[in-house]
Every structure is written in structure tokens, then in C-alpha cells.
Design an enzyme around this catalytic site. Sequence first.
Site, PDB file in Angstrom:
ATOM      1  N   GLY A   1      -3.941 -39.389 -55.325  1.00 32.06           N
ATOM      2  CA  GLY A   1      -4.664 -38.934 -54.155  1.00 32.06           C
ATOM      3  C   GLY A   1      -4.456 -37.475 -53.861  1.00 32.06           C
ATOM      4  O   GLY A   1      -4.262 -36.662 -54.770  1.00 32.06           O
TER       5      GLY A   1
ATOM      6  N   HIS B   1       2.420 -36.954 -68.031  1.00 32.51           N
ATOM      7  CA  HIS B   1       2.490 -38.105 -67.129  1.00 32.51           C
ATOM      8  C   HIS B   1       3.241 -39.210 -67.854  1.00 32.51           C
ATOM      9  O   HIS B   1       2.984 -39.476 -69.025  1.00 32.51           O
ATOM     10  CB  HIS B   1       1.075 -38.575 -66.756  1.00 32.51           C
ATOM     11  CG  HIS B   1       1.059 -39.442 -65.533  1.00 32.51           C
ATOM     12  ND1 HIS B   1       1.535 -40.729 -65.540  1.00 32.51           N
ATOM     13  CD2 HIS B   1       0.643 -39.197 -64.276  1.00 32.51           C
ATOM     14  CE1 HIS B   1       1.409 -41.235 -64.322  1.00 32.51           C
ATOM     15  NE2 HIS B   1       0.872 -40.327 -63.532  1.00 32.51           N
TER      16      HIS B   1
ATOM     17  N   GLU C   1       4.399 -41.495 -52.949  1.00 34.51           N
ATOM     18  CA  GLU C   1       4.550 -41.309 -54.405  1.00 34.51           C
ATOM     19  C   GLU C   1       5.894 -40.674 -54.693  1.00 34.51           C
ATOM     20  O   GLU C   1       6.541 -40.132 -53.783  1.00 34.51           O
ATOM     21  CB  GLU C   1       3.402 -40.430 -54.951  1.00 34.51           C
ATOM     22  CG  GLU C   1       2.160 -41.254 -55.245  1.00 34.51           C
ATOM     23  CD  GLU C   1       0.963 -40.424 -55.705  1.00 34.51           C
ATOM     24  OE1 GLU C   1       1.119 -39.218 -55.941  1.00 34.51           O
ATOM     25  OE2 GLU C   1      -0.123 -41.012 -55.796  1.00 34.51           O
TER      26      GLU C   1
ATOM     27  N   HIS D   1      -0.859 -34.169 -69.149  1.00 29.35           N
ATOM     28  CA  HIS D   1      -1.585 -34.531 -67.930  1.00 29.35           C
ATOM     29  C   HIS D   1      -1.998 -33.323 -67.098  1.00 29.35           C
ATOM     30  O   HIS D   1      -3.084 -33.301 -66.540  1.00 29.35           O
ATOM     31  CB  HIS D   1      -0.669 -35.447 -67.110  1.00 29.35           C
ATOM     32  CG  HIS D   1      -1.277 -35.980 -65.847  1.00 29.35           C
ATOM     33  ND1 HIS D   1      -2.411 -36.767 -65.845  1.00 29.35           N
ATOM     34  CD2 HIS D   1      -0.900 -35.849 -64.539  1.00 29.35           C
ATOM     35  CE1 HIS D   1      -2.706 -37.102 -64.583  1.00 29.35           C
ATOM     36  NE2 HIS D   1      -1.817 -36.536 -63.784  1.00 29.35           N
TER      37      HIS D   1
ATOM     38  N   ALA E   1      -9.629 -38.178 -61.263  1.00 28.18           N
ATOM     39  CA  ALA E   1      -8.280 -38.141 -60.666  1.00 28.18           C
ATOM     40  C   ALA E   1      -8.054 -39.432 -59.868  1.00 28.18           C
ATOM     41  O   ALA E   1      -8.791 -39.735 -58.945  1.00 28.18           O
ATOM     42  CB  ALA E   1      -8.135 -36.929 -59.764  1.00 28.18           C
ATOM     43  N   GLN E   2      -7.030 -40.172 -60.260  1.00 28.18           N
ATOM     44  CA  GLN E   2      -6.732 -41.435 -59.556  1.00 28.18           C
ATOM     45  C   GLN E   2      -5.842 -41.185 -58.364  1.00 28.18           C
ATOM     46  O   GLN E   2      -6.055 -41.691 -57.277  1.00 28.18           O
ATOM     47  CB  GLN E   2      -6.005 -42.402 -60.487  1.00 28.18           C
ATOM     48  CG  GLN E   2      -6.843 -42.967 -61.574  1.00 28.18           C
ATOM     49  CD  GLN E   2      -5.989 -43.861 -62.484  1.00 28.18           C
ATOM     50  OE1 GLN E   2      -5.017 -44.471 -62.078  1.00 28.18           O
ATOM     51  NE2 GLN E   2      -6.383 -43.925 -63.735  1.00 28.18           N
TER      52      GLN E   2
ATOM     53  N   ARG F   1       4.865 -29.997 -61.415  1.00 27.90           N
ATOM     54  CA  ARG F   1       4.020 -30.234 -60.235  1.00 27.90           C
ATOM     55  C   ARG F   1       4.411 -31.526 -59.523  1.00 27.90           C
ATOM     56  O   ARG F   1       4.608 -32.567 -60.147  1.00 27.90           O
ATOM     57  CB  ARG F   1       2.561 -30.327 -60.671  1.00 27.90           C
ATOM     58  CG  ARG F   1       1.584 -30.583 -59.550  1.00 27.90           C
ATOM     59  CD  ARG F   1       0.187 -30.671 -60.112  1.00 27.90           C
ATOM     60  NE  ARG F   1       0.097 -31.761 -61.049  1.00 27.90           N
ATOM     61  CZ  ARG F   1      -0.382 -32.963 -60.768  1.00 27.90           C
ATOM     62  NH1 ARG F   1      -0.851 -33.223 -59.569  1.00 27.90           N
ATOM     63  NH2 ARG F   1      -0.416 -33.906 -61.685  1.00 27.90           N
TER      64      ARG F   1
ATOM     65  N   SER G   1     -11.661 -32.867 -64.768  1.00 30.20           N
ATOM     66  CA  SER G   1     -10.578 -33.747 -64.307  1.00 30.20           C
ATOM     67  C   SER G   1     -10.810 -34.303 -62.915  1.00 30.20           C
ATOM     68  O   SER G   1     -10.335 -35.399 -62.601  1.00 30.20           O
ATOM     69  CB  SER G   1      -9.250 -32.986 -64.312  1.00 30.20           C
ATOM     70  OG  SER G   1      -8.861 -32.731 -65.626  1.00 30.20           O
TER      71      SER G   1
ATOM     72  N   ARG H   1       8.698 -36.547 -62.530  1.00 28.02           N
ATOM     73  CA  ARG H   1       7.870 -36.945 -63.676  1.00 28.02           C
ATOM     74  C   ARG H   1       8.437 -36.552 -65.029  1.00 28.02           C
ATOM     75  O   ARG H   1       8.377 -37.303 -65.991  1.00 28.02           O
ATOM     76  CB  ARG H   1       6.503 -36.275 -63.556  1.00 28.02           C
ATOM     77  CG  ARG H   1       5.537 -37.180 -62.935  1.00 28.02           C
ATOM     78  CD  ARG H   1       4.175 -36.627 -62.971  1.00 28.02           C
ATOM     79  NE  ARG H   1       3.448 -37.425 -62.000  1.00 28.02           N
ATOM     80  CZ  ARG H   1       2.239 -37.185 -61.585  1.00 28.02           C
ATOM     81  NH1 ARG H   1       1.588 -36.155 -62.064  1.00 28.02           N
ATOM     82  NH2 ARG H   1       1.673 -37.962 -60.719  1.00 28.02           N
TER      83      ARG H   1
HETATM   84  C1  SIN Z   1      -1.148 -40.349 -60.527  1.00 29.40           C
HETATM   85  O1  SIN Z   1      -1.798 -41.023 -59.762  1.00 29.40           O
HETATM   86  O2  SIN Z   1      -0.110 -40.736 -61.034  1.00 29.40           O
HETATM   87  C2  SIN Z   1      -1.641 -39.001 -60.890  1.00 29.40           C
HETATM   88  C3  SIN Z   1      -1.676 -38.146 -59.700  1.00 29.40           C
HETATM   89  C4  SIN Z   1      -1.344 -36.760 -60.035  1.00 29.40           C
HETATM   90  O3  SIN Z   1      -1.157 -36.441 -61.199  1.00 29.40           O
HETATM   91  O4  SIN Z   1      -1.205 -35.965 -59.103  1.00 29.40           O
END
Ligand code: SIN
Length: 512
Positions: free
Chosen positions: A50, A232, A115, A335, A47-48, A370, A43, A277
Site C-alpha cells: 500500500g 523482495h 508492515e 524488486h 503494486a500490491q 527502502r 510498476s 527486507r
Molecule cells: C509488498 O507488499 O510486500 C510490497 C510493497 C512494497 O514493496 O513497498
Amino acid sequence: MHQKIEADVAIVGGGVAGLSAALGLRNKRVVVLTKSAFGRGGSTPIAQGGIACAMGKDDTPELHAADTMVAGDGLSIRGCVDVLTQEGPARIRELIEVGANFDRTEDGELSFGREAAHSRRRILHANGDSTGAEVERALVEAVKRADNIQIIENCYVSDLLRRDDHVVGVYGIINGTEDVIQVNAPAVVLACGGIGRIYRYTTNPVESVGDGLAIAARVGAVLSDVEFVQFHPTALNTTVDPLPLLTEALRGEGAVLLADGKRFMVDIHKDAELAPRDVVARGIWAQQQKGLSVWLDARCVGEKFPQKFPTVYGFCQQAGIDPVHDLLPVSPAAHYHMGGVAVDENGRTSCKGLWSCGECCATGVHGANRLASNSLLEGLVFGARVSQDILASIDWGNTPEPDDVNFVIRPTFVTPAEEEDAWLLRNTMWSDVGLVRCETSMKHALSVFDEIAARKPESLMLCNMIDAARIITQAALERKESRGGHYRTDYPNHDEHTEHHPFVYTGNGPWC
Ligand code: SIN
């Protein structure tokens, strides 16, 4: 061929947690075993999102800890959360020293994004939405420079070796061969990622099938809170597998969710698209259950989309969608696994000689849900703590030879003959033990897993998928409430008396 290697520490997994642990073990003979090509699988590289870290001028570890506790929905462990948020900045500085490049402002300062559920701008990114790739690149290069670390790639770890009740090594099979690698070591670290791939829809790569859970369960290690799976909200709803992730940062930039042309999240939560989420994911699921398609309108990002979100832009192009002008079809997808092998704040499991870090363990940081972008940080912080604890606690004498082992040679990845069963398992987890569960659906799921196991699967991967699916389902049946990522229609409310959920797997698994 049977190759035996003597080492001080064997680490299973080459993502952020495993490599952080490896780099902390200077002067020890370390062997890192990775299931795919070194630095490519798992993973971390994809990972996108941050890395959340309280390094901004208006931020503090206490504020970061408070946000993490709220997201964890009553189950995050304060001591571990404090470790994460207080030690995080030092680990980030070390990562920068070994060569990681994070996005910066025009003045050269670290740039912090926002975020959902973070009260401050505290998310570091690299190349926009390619943060994990940069973290992995920097760690891989540092590991390659270290002459005490040996990498064994394309090796699927099968099981732990034991001497009496101590873990004293691992053995694995080189993919596509009958070659066995045995590593004798007085300390073993499981850092082999999550479980997303046991679900039909997931953002996780092919490696994330629950190996850590299954391997640890087979030596009787205590697991914890394994019923908590994070879905996600926004994966790009295409036919590819895994589904491409549409990072939450898009909603941070103002993207909104639409069904039937209308924003529906505003009726569900005061924070609408930036609600926790699990709330957003179930909001989308509810629209889908009504037969409606759900879309992410990210047109607010505008013409800078390709620069700001190059990874997402690439995914959209592959799907023939132009995110600057078009709506994006979305679906929730498995996710992240909050639960895992139970560990203390130094990554120690209940088995002597066995440590775990990263997604395959449960430190208690993430609780029931998380907080976005806390996982790379968790891998850095707790990977480092695992190495410190190993250095402080192992008596570095000779490693005893393991008790007699029956080295079983199996195919590693799912075989063509097992494909249908793997899909049956993944579809069943999605429909029966997914975003919404109940006793009837979960009992049905267990009966399907029994049917698959009765067909005596051969591959390590499918066997581990069955064990992981049973573990999560059995634990989810036992938690008679709804909280965070675990939502039961038959127990829709919190039970204030329900706490952490240690779980010891007693199923036979398909190994018998
Ligand atoms: C996202 O960029 O939405 C994923 C990041 C994460 O799951 O912590």
C-alpha cells in the site's frame, strides 16, 4: 515519419510519479510519453503493497520519518525523509479528492495495515492487495480530464535533446515502427521506473530495464547510490516471468517462512519474518544455497484469503496452489532500486532543464534499504514537488531548437535475435551482482557485459539494460562495505566513514 511537438514540459513515464508531476502543471502544455499502453505498463499498476502515510490517530510524520531512517541503514537523508512524511498526508487527501478509493473500516474511516519495520499501523490499501492499480486508475482518469496534457503511448524514449548544456526535449520511437516523435520542451522529467528486469528473478514488469539511468547517464547526469537494489524476500517461486509478488502484508498477518519444515528467521533476527527486507531476503538465499527449498506458510490467513489478498490468491490459483491449505514456494526477487539519478529535494538533477522523480531517481529517502510501502508515497510527494519547482524556475520563452541530433532508428524492445543475450545479462546480474556480491563476481559480470556489447545489440531496450547493468556493477565495486541492500562477502561490515556515492558513468556503452 518524424513528428515534432512543441511543449512546455515533457514527462517520460506514466506511473504515480510522472502523472503526479503532470497534474501539478496546470496551464502548461504537458506531454507524457509512455512506453506501453497508457495506464497499463510499469510498476505502479501492479503494486500490491500500500501507501505508508502517517494519518492514523496514534501516528505522526516524525514517527514515520524515524522508521524510514532506521530502514535506510544510515544513508537516508533526513531533510528529504521529512519532506516525504510531512507532505504525504496532504498528497493522499488530494488523491482521494481526485477519486482514489482506499479500504475503510466499518465506520467509514481509513483502514491502516501494519508492515515490517513500521512502528505503527500506517499502510493504506485499496481492494486488499491492489493498491497500485487503484492509484493508477485515479491518476489516469484525472489526467484524461485535464485538457493541457497530451499522452503519447507506446513510445520508447530514446534520448534527451540538448542545446549546449541544457536539456531541451526528448525523442522516442513508436514501438514496432520507424516513426520518430520529437518533443521540444524547456523542462524534461524522467519518471521511467526501476531496473528489476535486468535481474533473472524479479517482481518488476517488462518496462523496468533501467531506461532512466541509461538516458540520464548518456548526458552526463550525476547518479547516486545505484549499488543499492532491494530484493523482495517472497516472490512466488514459479516459472513465470516476472515472478508474482507475495506481499509482505502476509507476513504482517502472521505468515512464517519454513525450510526443511523449520522456521529459520527466528535464529537470524529478533523480528524473525518481520526483520528488514534485506535481512529476510538473505536469510532465504542462505537456505537456498544449502540446497533447501523455502516456503511461506500463510495458512493463518484462513478462509478469508481470497477477499483479503485477491491478487495473491489469483496468482496462486494460476500456479495450481491453494494458499488456504498449502505452503507457498518462495524466492527472493529484485524488486526496487533505491539508487538512481541524483536529485535534490525538488527533483532537480545535475543537468539544467532535467528533473526526475519516482523509482528512477535517488532523492535519498530510501537510503540503503527502502521501508516497505514508501515508494508510492514518494512518487506522489516528489512528483508534485517537481511540478512546483518547474513552474517556479523555468523562463517560459521559446524553447531553443536542439543542437544537431542524429535520430537513430532502432528496434525498441529486445529482438528475437537478442533474447539469449538478454537472458545472459539477467542471469549474470542475478548470480554475480545480486543479493550477495564480491569483487571477483562483479569483475566477471563486467566481462560478460563487454562480450554482449561487443555483439553490437540493436534494440534500445538491450542497450539500456547493458548500460544499467554496468552502472550498478561498477558502482557496487566501488562501495567497499556492506550496508542495506548491498552485501559483499569480501567487505561484510559497515564502513562508518562511507557516505552517499555520487557516480558518473564513463563507459562507452553499446552505443559506440
Ligand atoms: C509488498 O507488499 O510486500 C510490497 C510493497 C512494497 O514493496 O513497498
